[in-house]
Design an enzyme around this catalytic site. Structure first.
Site, PDB file in Angstrom:
ATOM      1  N   ARG A  13     -71.192 -50.219 -26.507  1.00  0.00           N
ATOM      2  CA  ARG A  13     -70.518 -51.020 -24.836  1.00  0.00           C
ATOM      3  C   ARG A  13     -69.408 -51.403 -24.098  1.00  0.00           C
ATOM      4  O   ARG A  13     -68.599 -51.111 -25.273  1.00  0.00           O
ATOM      5  CB  ARG A  13     -71.213 -51.934 -24.634  1.00  0.00           C
ATOM      6  CG  ARG A  13     -71.187 -53.723 -25.772  1.00  0.00           C
ATOM      7  CD  ARG A  13     -72.456 -54.452 -25.669  1.00  0.00           C
ATOM      8  NE  ARG A  13     -72.387 -55.143 -26.981  1.00  0.00           N
ATOM      9  CZ  ARG A  13     -71.723 -56.438 -27.244  1.00  0.00           C
ATOM     10  NH1 ARG A  13     -71.195 -56.864 -25.607  1.00  0.00           N
ATOM     11  NH2 ARG A  13     -71.625 -57.192 -28.715  1.00  0.00           N
ATOM     12  N   SER A 139     -54.734 -56.661 -28.911  1.00  0.00           N
ATOM     13  CA  SER A 139     -54.621 -57.457 -28.121  1.00  0.00           C
ATOM     14  C   SER A 139     -53.078 -57.863 -27.483  1.00  0.00           C
ATOM     15  O   SER A 139     -52.672 -58.170 -28.698  1.00  0.00           O
ATOM     16  CB  SER A 139     -55.291 -58.485 -28.298  1.00  0.00           C
ATOM     17  OG  SER A 139     -55.746 -59.843 -27.304  1.00  0.00           O
ATOM     18  N   TYR A 152     -58.734 -65.140 -34.062  1.00  0.00           N
ATOM     19  CA  TYR A 152     -58.661 -63.859 -33.192  1.00  0.00           C
ATOM     20  C   TYR A 152     -57.104 -63.307 -33.265  1.00  0.00           C
ATOM     21  O   TYR A 152     -57.425 -61.969 -33.214  1.00  0.00           O
ATOM     22  CB  TYR A 152     -59.440 -63.985 -31.685  1.00  0.00           C
ATOM     23  CG  TYR A 152     -59.325 -62.622 -30.730  1.00  0.00           C
ATOM     24  CD1 TYR A 152     -60.704 -62.006 -31.439  1.00  0.00           C
ATOM     25  CD2 TYR A 152     -58.468 -61.542 -29.817  1.00  0.00           C
ATOM     26  CE1 TYR A 152     -59.968 -60.942 -30.117  1.00  0.00           C
ATOM     27  CE2 TYR A 152     -58.617 -60.722 -29.003  1.00  0.00           C
ATOM     28  CZ  TYR A 152     -59.531 -60.746 -29.312  1.00  0.00           C
ATOM     29  OH  TYR A 152     -59.516 -59.380 -28.770  1.00  0.00           O
ATOM     30  N   ALA A 154     -54.637 -63.996 -35.202  1.00  0.00           N
ATOM     31  CA  ALA A 154     -54.419 -63.515 -36.148  1.00  0.00           C
ATOM     32  C   ALA A 154     -55.077 -62.321 -36.556  1.00  0.00           C
ATOM     33  O   ALA A 154     -54.345 -61.249 -37.226  1.00  0.00           O
ATOM     34  CB  ALA A 154     -54.500 -64.504 -37.431  1.00  0.00           C
ATOM     35  N   ILE A 185     -59.406 -57.264 -20.031  1.00  0.00           N
ATOM     36  CA  ILE A 185     -60.003 -56.778 -19.681  1.00  0.00           C
ATOM     37  C   ILE A 185     -61.865 -57.083 -18.500  1.00  0.00           C
ATOM     38  O   ILE A 185     -62.251 -57.369 -19.868  1.00  0.00           O
ATOM     39  CB  ILE A 185     -60.325 -55.212 -20.402  1.00  0.00           C
ATOM     40  CG1 ILE A 185     -58.944 -54.729 -20.706  1.00  0.00           C
ATOM     41  CG2 ILE A 185     -61.283 -53.890 -19.808  1.00  0.00           C
ATOM     42  CD1 ILE A 185     -57.875 -53.673 -19.848  1.00  0.00           C
TER      43      ILE A 185
END
Ligand code: NAP
Length: 244
Positions: A13, A139, A152, A154, A185
């Protein structure tokens, strides 16, 4: 016509599905890899409908055994893996003071260690071909930090380090390794955020809109192509100007 083969993790997904479908339109065959059987099959069907070969892998990137078995089955069925898109990722947000060790470990294990496991597993086949592309989906927060996401952030910063290290190790075999750093996003991952958080984020984006999965897929398509053959070890920001 010769088709390159791309393995996309977390392809069931969101951004991963869009990457798989978009690469298919550019004549790649696709290995659709994520833990859920049914979701993978639906994406594989859409790849076949677009004219590509597709196989599904029920792959949990956090398990090295699952990765080794999956990659070996994929090589057997598809014959080659030219492009790896390390897209699988999760969040378990909490302020650092209250973050549970289990949530720290799980996010690092899937987002960072998982990417390493899959890259390590596909390397021998790419080295043999003397051609390969590894594209890691990091990210914007891996570069700028974000409160409530120590695990997240790290993991995503670690992925940038991994990208640069592998770029240096694999360059002599004509394998490029790059990262894409998406901003905000619109997917299931961000749908769960409260409206006030979304409004605050939107205010920080010069292009005045959230990103679409296709914005990321377009950058992947470029990095996977021959047009990007002199680009390695870099991080492409796809964030509407949110962080420059
Ligand atoms: P998403 O909609 O939540 O999808 C995540 C995907 O990862 C799903 O296919 C999921 O499979 C898969 N996955 C989860 N755990 C896995 C595991 N152990 N092994 C293999 N696959 C696993 O997320 P998304 O928004 O598309 O994000 C895709 C990537 O972009 C992630 O790495 C994310 O960190 C990064 N990113 C997203 C944004 C954003 O704003 N959305 C921004 C920056 C970076 P199931 O369907 O089975 O759960």
């Amino acid at each position: 016509m010769f088709h390159r083969v791309a393995l996309v993790t977390g392809a069931s997904r969101g951004i991963g599905r869009e990457i798989a479908q978009s690469l298919c339109k550019s004549n790649y065959d696709i290995i659709v890899a994520s833990p859920e059987v049914e979701n993978n099959e639906a994406v594989a069907e859409s790849i076949r409908a677009c004219g590509g070969r597709a196989m599904t892998l029920n792959l949990d990137v956090s398990s090295q055994d699952s990765v080794k078995e999956g990659v070996s089955a994929a090589l057997k069925e598809m014959g080659r893996i030219d492009v790896l898109v390390n897209n699988a990722g999760i969040t378990r947000d909490a302020l650092a003071m209250r973050m549970k060790p289990a949530d720290w470990n799980l996010v690092l294990q899937i987002n960072l260690t998982g990417a390493f496991y899959v890259a390590q597993a596909v390397m021998p086949a790419m080295m043999k071909e003397r051609w390969g592309r590894i594209i890691n989906i990091t990210s914007v927060v891996g570069e700028m930090g974000n409160p409530g996401q120590a695990n997240y952030v790290a993991s995503k910063a670690g992925l940038i380090g991994l990208t640069k290290c592998l770029a240096k190790e694999l360059a002599s075999r004509n394998i490029t390794v790059n990262a894409i750093a998406p901003g905000f996003i619109e997917t299931d991952m961000t749908a769960v955020l409260p409206q006030d958080v979304k409004d605050q984020m939107l205010a920080t984006i010069p292009l005045k809109r959230f990103g679409r999965p296709s914005d990321i897929a377009n950058a992947v398509k470029f990095l996977a192509s021959e047009d990007a053959n002199y680009i390695t070890g870099t991080v492409i920001k796809v964030n509407g100007g949110m962080y420059m």
